[in-house]
Design a protein around this motif. Sequence first.
Motif, PDB file in Angstrom:
ATOM      1  N   THR A  48      39.385  39.120  40.231  1.00  0.00           N
ATOM      2  CA  THR A  48      40.374  39.167  39.159  1.00  0.00           C
ATOM      3  C   THR A  48      41.648  38.405  39.506  1.00  0.00           C
ATOM      4  N   GLN A  49      41.761  37.925  40.761  1.00  0.00           N
ATOM      5  CA  GLN A  49      42.942  37.156  41.149  1.00  0.00           C
ATOM      6  C   GLN A  49      42.507  36.028  42.077  1.00  0.00           C
ATOM      7  N   ALA A  50      43.038  34.827  41.844  1.00  0.00           N
ATOM      8  CA  ALA A  50      42.743  33.704  42.724  1.00  0.00           C
ATOM      9  C   ALA A  50      43.794  32.612  42.523  1.00  0.00           C
ATOM     10  N   GLN A  51      44.113  31.922  43.611  1.00  0.00           N
ATOM     11  CA  GLN A  51      45.022  30.780  43.543  1.00  0.00           C
ATOM     12  C   GLN A  51      44.469  29.721  44.482  1.00  0.00           C
ATOM     13  N   GLY A  52      43.925  28.665  43.912  1.00  0.00           N
ATOM     14  CA  GLY A  52      43.262  27.666  44.723  1.00  0.00           C
ATOM     15  C   GLY A  52      42.055  28.275  45.415  1.00  0.00           C
ATOM     16  N   LYS A  53      41.978  28.099  46.721  1.00  0.00           N
ATOM     17  CA  LYS A  53      40.867  28.677  47.487  1.00  0.00           C
ATOM     18  C   LYS A  53      41.175  30.084  47.973  1.00  0.00           C
ATOM     19  N   ASP A  54      42.377  30.546  47.692  1.00  0.00           N
ATOM     20  CA  ASP A  54      42.784  31.882  48.138  1.00  0.00           C
ATOM     21  C   ASP A  54      42.375  32.912  47.097  1.00  0.00           C
ATOM     22  N   ILE A  55      41.272  33.607  47.360  1.00  0.00           N
ATOM     23  CA  ILE A  55      40.756  34.606  46.429  1.00  0.00           C
ATOM     24  C   ILE A  55      41.350  35.966  46.761  1.00  0.00           C
ATOM     25  N   GLY A  56      41.927  36.589  45.769  1.00  0.00           N
ATOM     26  CA  GLY A  56      42.555  37.891  45.965  1.00  0.00           C
ATOM     27  C   GLY A  56      41.530  39.004  46.034  1.00  0.00           C
ATOM     28  N   PRO A  57      41.994  40.256  46.042  1.00  0.00           N
ATOM     29  CA  PRO A  57      41.069  41.394  46.145  1.00  0.00           C
ATOM     30  C   PRO A  57      40.159  41.484  44.931  1.00  0.00           C
ATOM     31  N   ASN A  58      38.925  41.958  45.180  1.00  0.00           N
ATOM     32  CA  ASN A  58      38.028  42.170  44.052  1.00  0.00           C
ATOM     33  C   ASN A  58      38.378  43.494  43.369  1.00  0.00           C
ATOM     34  N   LEU A  59      37.620  43.835  42.343  1.00  0.00           N
ATOM     35  CA  LEU A  59      37.947  45.030  41.568  1.00  0.00           C
ATOM     36  C   LEU A  59      37.783  46.309  42.397  1.00  0.00           C
ATOM     37  N   HIS A  60      36.825  46.306  43.334  1.00  0.00           N
ATOM     38  CA  HIS A  60      36.667  47.459  44.232  1.00  0.00           C
ATOM     39  C   HIS A  60      37.978  47.756  44.958  1.00  0.00           C
ATOM     40  N   SER A  61      38.499  46.730  45.610  1.00  0.00           N
ATOM     41  CA  SER A  61      39.653  46.932  46.485  1.00  0.00           C
ATOM     42  C   SER A  61      40.971  46.963  45.733  1.00  0.00           C
ATOM     43  N   ALA A  62      40.975  46.560  44.457  1.00  0.00           N
ATOM     44  CA  ALA A  62      42.219  46.536  43.693  1.00  0.00           C
ATOM     45  C   ALA A  62      42.346  47.672  42.697  1.00  0.00           C
ATOM     46  N   ALA A  63      41.221  48.189  42.195  1.00  0.00           N
ATOM     47  CA  ALA A  63      41.302  49.110  41.053  1.00  0.00           C
ATOM     48  C   ALA A  63      40.474  50.373  41.192  1.00  0.00           C
TER      49      ALA A  63
END
Length: 297
Positions: A162-177
Amino acid sequence: MKKYISFDVGGTKVKHGLLLEDGTFLSKGSYKTPRKDLDEFLQKKIETIQMYLQDHQVMGVAISLPGFINPNTGYSEQAGAVTALINQNLKSLLESKVPLHVEIENDGNCAAIAEKISGNAKECNDFICVTIGTGIGGGIYVDGKLLHGHRFRAGEFGFMITQAQGKDIGPNLHSAASTSSLISAYRTLKGISENEYVNANTVFLAAEESKSVRRLIDVWARKISYGIFNLASTLNPQKILIGGGITEQKNLLSIITQQLNELPSWDEINIPVELCKHRNNAGMIGAMYHFRQKTGS
């Protein structure tokens, strides 16, 4: 009426109950999930089954289990936080130790089955059930049929990015929500150690007195809203239902709805978002219905 033993295996607790075929509970209980030790996991299961068999005749054992579950064989390629069951067949293991037939299905699918048969999706042919707990999962119905996917991975919403900037992928829904992510964020905010017991109710009660905790819940709910938005825009279901223990919080739905309404374009794809009728019992009830579907008993 026929009786069934049903289990809902979660990353934190194993819930169990004795059910009638109409979904009525005769008794319920729970114990802490032995996540890592297969022998301990099996022993707790067997002890619970034997407890019910002392006073009741049952048709079999129904199990709701996280992960990639083949409902035809009972094999779990993955089992969420329950690492003891990775690449194991719980159906075969139990049937070799107890005199009962065993059937297993993915926990998110069980919740969806429960809602389809006797819950808030009885009139729906196309709907999604999103379960929020230690992780995030769910079940999908399309044209009145449960969607398992090619390798039994349909409904694994927790892997959604649910979050990404360039090649930097943020946490998935498991770890975020997930509920566990909310509790972790609360511990960090309040400086609470892992040794001190905290659950979702702790966080929601604290929010009644603390603006910072309310903001924490809003940020968490916004991440849930991203997942709901993506599912609604992808599959255009009749409704999305939210399940899991977190649904016991009375203002959860209004908080998530507020976050959805603030998302750009939600008004264009807006669909009803509701709570599961069976709330935290949906897994056990759905597992029992699945057992009956598979065995015809």
